[in-house]
Design an enzyme around this catalytic site. Structure first.
Site, mmCIF file in Angstrom:
data_model
loop_
_atom_site.group_PDB
_atom_site.id
_atom_site.type_symbol
_atom_site.label_atom_id
_atom_site.label_comp_id
_atom_site.label_asym_id
_atom_site.label_seq_id
_atom_site.Cartn_x
_atom_site.Cartn_y
_atom_site.Cartn_z
ATOM 1 N N SER A 116 0.868 -1.182 0.000
ATOM 2 C CA SER A 116 0.000 0.000 0.000
ATOM 3 C C SER A 116 0.902 1.229 0.000
ATOM 4 C CB SER A 116 -0.869 -0.045 1.259
ATOM 5 O OG SER A 116 -1.598 1.155 1.409
ATOM 6 N N LYS A 156 -1.453 -1.045 -4.020
ATOM 7 C CA LYS A 156 -2.605 -0.198 -3.673
ATOM 8 C C LYS A 156 -2.118 1.235 -3.586
ATOM 9 C CE LYS A 156 -4.958 0.017 0.638
ATOM 10 N NZ LYS A 156 -5.770 -0.712 1.651
ATOM 11 N N ASP A 208 -7.375 3.333 -2.750
ATOM 12 C CA ASP A 208 -8.048 3.450 -1.445
ATOM 13 C C ASP A 208 -8.158 4.934 -1.091
ATOM 14 O OD1 ASP A 208 -8.971 3.253 1.158
ATOM 15 O OD2 ASP A 208 -7.233 2.122 1.925
ATOM 16 N N GLU A 261 -11.447 1.232 -2.926
ATOM 17 C CA GLU A 261 -11.696 0.984 -1.496
ATOM 18 C C GLU A 261 -12.195 2.243 -0.794
ATOM 19 O OE1 GLU A 261 -8.459 -1.099 0.385
ATOM 20 O OE2 GLU A 261 -8.936 -0.371 2.379
ATOM 21 N N ASP A 293 -13.637 -0.753 3.913
ATOM 22 C CA ASP A 293 -12.700 -0.909 5.030
ATOM 23 C C ASP A 293 -13.351 -0.254 6.260
ATOM 24 O OD1 ASP A 293 -10.556 -0.832 6.790
ATOM 25 O OD2 ASP A 293 -9.157 0.187 5.474
ATOM 26 N N LYS A 346 -9.834 -6.525 8.051
ATOM 27 C CA LYS A 346 -8.715 -5.952 8.802
ATOM 28 C C LYS A 346 -8.901 -6.384 10.252
ATOM 29 C CE LYS A 346 -7.136 -1.896 7.421
ATOM 30 N NZ LYS A 346 -7.010 -0.449 7.197
ATOM 31 N N GLY A 390 -4.176 -4.203 6.478
ATOM 32 C CA GLY A 390 -3.198 -3.921 7.525
ATOM 33 C C GLY A 390 -3.294 -2.479 7.982
HETATM 34 O O1 OSB Z 1 -6.879 2.225 4.825
HETATM 35 O O2 OSB Z 1 -5.988 0.326 4.603
HETATM 36 C C1 OSB Z 1 -5.957 1.467 5.065
HETATM 37 C C2 OSB Z 1 -2.637 2.054 6.894
HETATM 38 C C3 OSB Z 1 -3.064 2.810 7.965
HETATM 39 C C4 OSB Z 1 -4.386 3.153 8.053
HETATM 40 C C5 OSB Z 1 -5.306 2.728 7.086
HETATM 41 C C6 OSB Z 1 -4.887 1.954 6.025
HETATM 42 C C7 OSB Z 1 -3.521 1.645 5.907
HETATM 43 C C8 OSB Z 1 -2.959 0.893 4.784
HETATM 44 C C9 OSB Z 1 -1.653 0.170 5.038
HETATM 45 O O3 OSB Z 1 -3.427 0.902 3.679
HETATM 46 C C10 OSB Z 1 -1.703 -1.273 4.754
HETATM 47 C C11 OSB Z 1 -0.493 -1.996 5.317
HETATM 48 O O4 OSB Z 1 -0.421 -2.207 6.539
HETATM 49 O O5 OSB Z 1 0.389 -2.326 4.533
HETATM 50 MG MG MG Z 2 -8.302 1.191 3.657
#
Ligand code: OSB
Ligand code: MG
Length: 378
Positions: free
Chosen positions: A140, A166, A193, A218, A243, A267, A295
């Protein structure tokens, strides 16, 4: 029946972990994460670690590093006192009087799962009902100041072996960066996202994202409005993933029922722990919908547990779960997680529980506060 765990002690660590590079989302830019780490110990001296991937600001959800500390110390510790627990799901039951505060509660449930796995001498995946295995993962990537910098960031990760990327988007940082990444990588498995940054007034720009062959879009709208998502899902071709809107197992069921999304970001911390994550995945699979494990930039402690859960059957897209060096220069576990460039996989470290060893010296050094709570009978 297996021997119950008799809890003796809970310790909470309030950490400050500098990120390897800043991460910008529609909520802003951060250069640190501040997860709370929970260490549980039983009366025989067995221990386990869990993570509440909270931040200083209540932007992703209503929790913060301070609320999680408050809830764990003032409310979770008393509810856990003198408890004998045989499986992680019993943590959720013991903490059920606490409404919400899923990330705080998840940390305790993950810590118990690790403790149980270590006692049995098995990988934590087994405690979750999964078979530990290498997992093909995705990365991401945050918002950059310039499109060229983003394309370079993507190129660096693709060359390391990531096959699914992402991109974080926000109004003003959407069609142009997505188009540039797609032009540079025509076959990349790509998704975006928005962390809730759009409104139904943005329908036109969201529809333009249909041009780029994305795996999913997302959480583009207000997390609290499933009906908005359902209505907009009908106007775009790209699949919608949720999410923040699917904060609870009940919300996952409602979103599926309403057809507000066709993919669920499972998550674990957001949902309240590994048991809730498994149930959310099962509900999604039962509806014939897609799922991927999400994550929160966890340290190696949270990521080792997420990697174990990612081995559950039913996920349709690679998890948001990268190698340690995508997140932190110094991870809390050793060995750090590495990406195999040939396979695009991250593998669990062998060994019981989380597999990787928690570096307690690093954890102590990276903590600004720690406190221990006796859970034994008085
Ligand atoms: O929206 O998925 C999310 C990280 C912090 C807060 C929200 C999000 C995220 C990520 C990171 O997209 C995903 C990862 O841990 O690699
Ligand atoms: Mg997200």
């Amino acid at each position: 029946m297996r021997q119950a765990v008799r809890l003796a002690r809970m310790e909470i660590f309030d950490t400050r972990l500098p990120l390897a590079f800043p991460f910008e989302t529609s909520f802003g830019r951060v250069d640190h994460r501040e997860p709370l780490i929970v260490r549980l110990e039983d009366r025989d001296g067995a221990f386990g670690f869990g993570e509440a991937p909270v931040a200083l600001r209540p932007h992703f959800n209503a929790e913060t590093n301070v609320t999680a500390w408050h809830v764990l110390s003032e409310f979770a510790a008393p509810l856990l006192r003198s408890k004998e627990l045989s499986e992680p799901a019993e943590v959720a039951r013991a903490l059920a009087p606490i409404r919400g505060h899923h990330m705080a509660k998840a940390a305790v449930e993950f810590a118990l799962a690790d403790l149980i796995a270590r006692r049995r001498g098995v990988p934590i995946a087994r405690v979750f009902g999964a078979e530990p295995r290498p997992i093909e993962v995705g990365v991401s990537l945050g918002i950059e100041s310039r499109v060229e910098a983003l394309v370079e960031r993507v190129a660096a990760h693709v060359s390391r072996g990531y096959r699914r990327v992402k991109l974080k988007i926000a109004p003003g940082w959407d069609v142009a960066p997505t188009a540039a990444v797609r032009a540079a990588f025509p076959d990349l498995r790509l998704m975006v996202d928005a962390n809730g940054a759009y409104s139904p007034d943005h329908a036109k720009v969201l529809a333009e994202l249909d041009w780029f062959g994305l795996l999913l879009l997302e959480q583009h709208l207000d997390p609290e409005d499933l009906v908005f998502h359902r209505d907009l899902a009908r106007t775009v071709k790209t699949k919608i993933a949720l999410d923040e809107s699917t904060a609870t197992l009940g919300a996952v069921r409602a979103a599926l029922e309403l057809e507000a999304c066709s993919i669920v970001n499972v998550k674990p911390a957001r949902l309240g722990g590994p048991t809730a994550a498994r149930l959310a995945l099962e509900a999604t699979v039962a509806r014939g919908k897609g799922a991927f494990l999400g994550g929160m930039l966890e340290s190696g402690i949270g990521r080792a547990a997420n990697l174990a859960l990612a081995a559950l059957p039913g996920f349709t897209i690679e998890p948001d779960l990268s190698a340690s060096d995508r997140y932190y220069e110094e991870d809390l576990v050793d060995p750090p997680f590495r990406l195999d460039p040939e396979t695009g996989c991250v593998s669990p470290a062998p060994g019981p529980g989380l597999g990787a060893r928690v570096q307690e010296d690093v954890l102590a050094r990276r903590s600004v506060r720690r406190q221990s709570f006796s859970l034994g009978s008085p």
